[in-house]
Every structure is written in structure tokens, then in C-alpha cells.
Scaffold this motif. Structure first.
Motif, short mmCIF file in Angstrom:
data_model
loop_
_atom_site.label_atom_id
_atom_site.label_comp_id
_atom_site.label_asym_id
_atom_site.label_seq_id
_atom_site.Cartn_x
_atom_site.Cartn_y
_atom_site.Cartn_z
N ASP A 1 -18.38 31.23 15.13
CA ASP A 1 -17.89 32.03 14.01
C ASP A 1 -16.38 31.84 13.78
OD1 ASP A 1 -18.18 33.72 11.84
OD2 ASP A 1 -17.88 35.54 13.00
N CYS A 2 -15.93 30.61 13.89
CA CYS A 2 -14.53 30.27 13.62
C CYS A 2 -14.47 29.66 12.22
CB CYS A 2 -14.02 29.30 14.67
SG CYS A 2 -14.03 29.96 16.34
N ARG A 3 -14.48 30.51 11.21
CA ARG A 3 -14.70 30.07 9.84
C ARG A 3 -13.60 29.17 9.28
NH1 ARG A 3 -18.55 34.38 7.44
NH2 ARG A 3 -19.34 35.17 9.40
N ARG A 4 -12.36 29.53 9.49
CA ARG A 4 -11.29 28.73 8.92
C ARG A 4 -11.30 27.32 9.50
NH1 ARG A 4 -5.19 30.26 9.72
NH2 ARG A 4 -6.29 31.34 11.35
N GLN A 5 -11.44 27.23 10.81
CA GLN A 5 -11.49 25.92 11.44
C GLN A 5 -12.75 25.17 11.03
OE1 GLN A 5 -10.95 28.85 12.97
NE2 GLN A 5 -9.40 28.66 14.55
N ALA B 1 -26.93 34.54 14.10
CA ALA B 1 -27.87 35.32 13.29
C ALA B 1 -28.02 34.64 11.93
CB ALA B 1 -27.34 36.74 13.12
N PRO B 2 -29.22 34.63 11.36
CA PRO B 2 -29.44 33.94 10.08
C PRO B 2 -28.50 34.40 8.97
CG PRO B 2 -31.52 34.54 11.07
CD PRO B 2 -30.44 35.18 11.92
N ARG B 3 -28.21 35.69 8.90
CA ARG B 3 -27.33 36.20 7.84
C ARG B 3 -25.93 35.60 7.97
NH1 ARG B 3 -23.71 40.06 7.55
NH2 ARG B 3 -24.21 40.90 9.59
N ASP B 4 -25.42 35.56 9.21
CA ASP B 4 -24.09 34.98 9.44
C ASP B 4 -24.07 33.52 9.04
OD1 ASP B 4 -23.27 37.40 10.49
OD2 ASP B 4 -23.50 36.76 12.58
N LEU B 5 -25.11 32.80 9.44
CA LEU B 5 -25.16 31.38 9.15
C LEU B 5 -25.26 31.13 7.64
CD1 LEU B 5 -25.05 28.62 10.48
CD2 LEU B 5 -27.53 28.60 10.39
N ALA B 6 -26.00 31.95 6.94
CA ALA B 6 -26.13 31.79 5.48
C ALA B 6 -24.76 31.94 4.81
CB ALA B 6 -27.12 32.79 4.92
N GLU B 7 -23.99 32.90 5.26
CA GLU B 7 -22.66 33.10 4.69
C GLU B 7 -21.75 31.91 5.00
OE1 GLU B 7 -18.93 36.08 5.41
OE2 GLU B 7 -20.94 36.95 5.49
N ARG C 1 -25.32 15.26 6.70
CA ARG C 1 -25.02 15.37 8.13
C ARG C 1 -24.25 16.64 8.43
NH1 ARG C 1 -22.50 10.09 10.51
NH2 ARG C 1 -22.92 11.18 12.46
N VAL C 2 -23.38 17.07 7.53
CA VAL C 2 -22.66 18.34 7.72
C VAL C 2 -23.66 19.49 7.70
CG1 VAL C 2 -20.91 19.89 6.79
CG2 VAL C 2 -20.51 17.42 6.78
N ARG C 3 -24.59 19.45 6.76
CA ARG C 3 -25.61 20.50 6.70
C ARG C 3 -26.48 20.51 7.96
NH1 ARG C 3 -25.72 18.33 1.38
NH2 ARG C 3 -24.63 19.73 -0.03
N ALA C 4 -26.80 19.33 8.48
CA ALA C 4 -27.59 19.25 9.71
C ALA C 4 -26.83 19.86 10.89
CB ALA C 4 -27.96 17.80 10.00
N ALA C 5 -25.53 19.63 10.93
CA ALA C 5 -24.71 20.23 11.99
C ALA C 5 -24.74 21.76 11.89
CB ALA C 5 -23.26 19.72 11.90
N LEU C 6 -24.74 22.28 10.68
CA LEU C 6 -24.84 23.73 10.49
C LEU C 6 -26.21 24.25 10.93
CD1 LEU C 6 -23.08 24.19 7.07
CD2 LEU C 6 -22.29 25.03 9.28
N ARG C 7 -27.27 23.50 10.61
CA ARG C 7 -28.60 23.93 11.03
C ARG C 7 -28.71 23.98 12.55
NH1 ARG C 7 -30.05 20.73 6.67
NH2 ARG C 7 -30.62 18.99 8.00
N LEU C 8 -28.05 23.07 13.22
CA LEU C 8 -28.03 23.09 14.68
C LEU C 8 -27.35 24.36 15.19
CD1 LEU C 8 -28.68 21.65 17.32
CD2 LEU C 8 -26.52 20.42 17.09
N ALA C 9 -26.29 24.77 14.52
CA ALA C 9 -25.59 26.00 14.91
C ALA C 9 -26.48 27.23 14.73
CB ALA C 9 -24.31 26.16 14.10
N ALA C 10 -27.50 27.12 13.90
CA ALA C 10 -28.41 28.26 13.66
C ALA C 10 -29.11 28.68 14.94
CB ALA C 10 -29.43 27.90 12.59
N LEU C 11 -29.19 27.81 15.91
CA LEU C 11 -29.81 28.18 17.18
C LEU C 11 -29.00 29.26 17.90
CD1 LEU C 11 -30.67 24.59 18.46
CD2 LEU C 11 -32.26 26.27 17.51
N PHE C 12 -27.73 29.41 17.51
CA PHE C 12 -26.83 30.32 18.22
C PHE C 12 -26.31 31.47 17.37
CE2 PHE C 12 -26.37 25.95 19.71
CZ PHE C 12 -26.79 26.10 21.01
#
Length: 85
Positions: free
Chosen positions: A25-29, A59-65, A46-57
Motif C-alpha cells: 500500500d505504498c501508493r506514491r511509490q 483486500a480486493p477493494r484496496d487493490l481496485a482503488e 505486464r504492469v497489470r499482471a504485477a498488480l494482479r499478483l499483489a492481489a494475493l496480499f
């Protein structure tokens, strides 16, 4: 620095940073490294895939934002790199 180390291409290092920062959850970085990944040659998929990987860690709402923020950053990179006529 970590990003200057050999062994991985710059785009791959930036994508690893995107995943770690999204999970932490380090949004600016996160936005900075998402732009960096694209500028180093990673495509937006590939950037989107990296974000999907972060979804494992995260909450879905946080990741969507965060995903929405990254999409805006990717759009800004596209706009900045598009030649003006």
C-alpha cells in the motif's frame, strides 16, 4: 541501489517493485514504479499482471482503488510519450 543491480533487466526490476509496493500500500511509490516499468520497456499488460499478483496480499477493494490510480498513471505516460502535431 537495488534498481541499479545487475542480473535482471530494468523493466523486470520495476515490475517487481510494482508488485511489492501494491502489496504494501505504498501508493506514491507504486505510481512512480508503474511509470518506470513502462518507460523501461514493460507493456501495460505486464504492469497489470504485477498488480494482479499483489492481489494475493491485499483486500480486493484496496487493490481496485490502486489499480484505478495505476491506470491513470499509465494513461499519463501514454499521453506524455505521444508526439504532438
Amino acid at each position: 541501489t537495488v534498481l541499479a543491480r545487475g542480473g535482471l533487466e530494468a523493466a523486470t526490476r520495476e515490475l517487481a517493485a510494482v508488485t511489492a509496493l501494491a502489496a504494501s500500500d505504498c501508493r506514491r511509490q507504486l505510481l512512480s514504479h508503474a511509470r518506470g516499468a513502462v518507460r523501461c520497456g514493460a507493456d501495460e499488460g505486464r504492469v497489470r499482471a504485477a498488480l494482479r499478483l499483489a492481489a494475493l496480499f491485499r483486500a480486493p477493494r484496496d487493490l481496485a482503488e490502486m489499480t484505478a490510480q495505476v491506470e491513470r498513471a499509465l494513461r499519463a505516460v501514454r499521453d506524455a510519450d505521444t508526439p504532438r502535431s
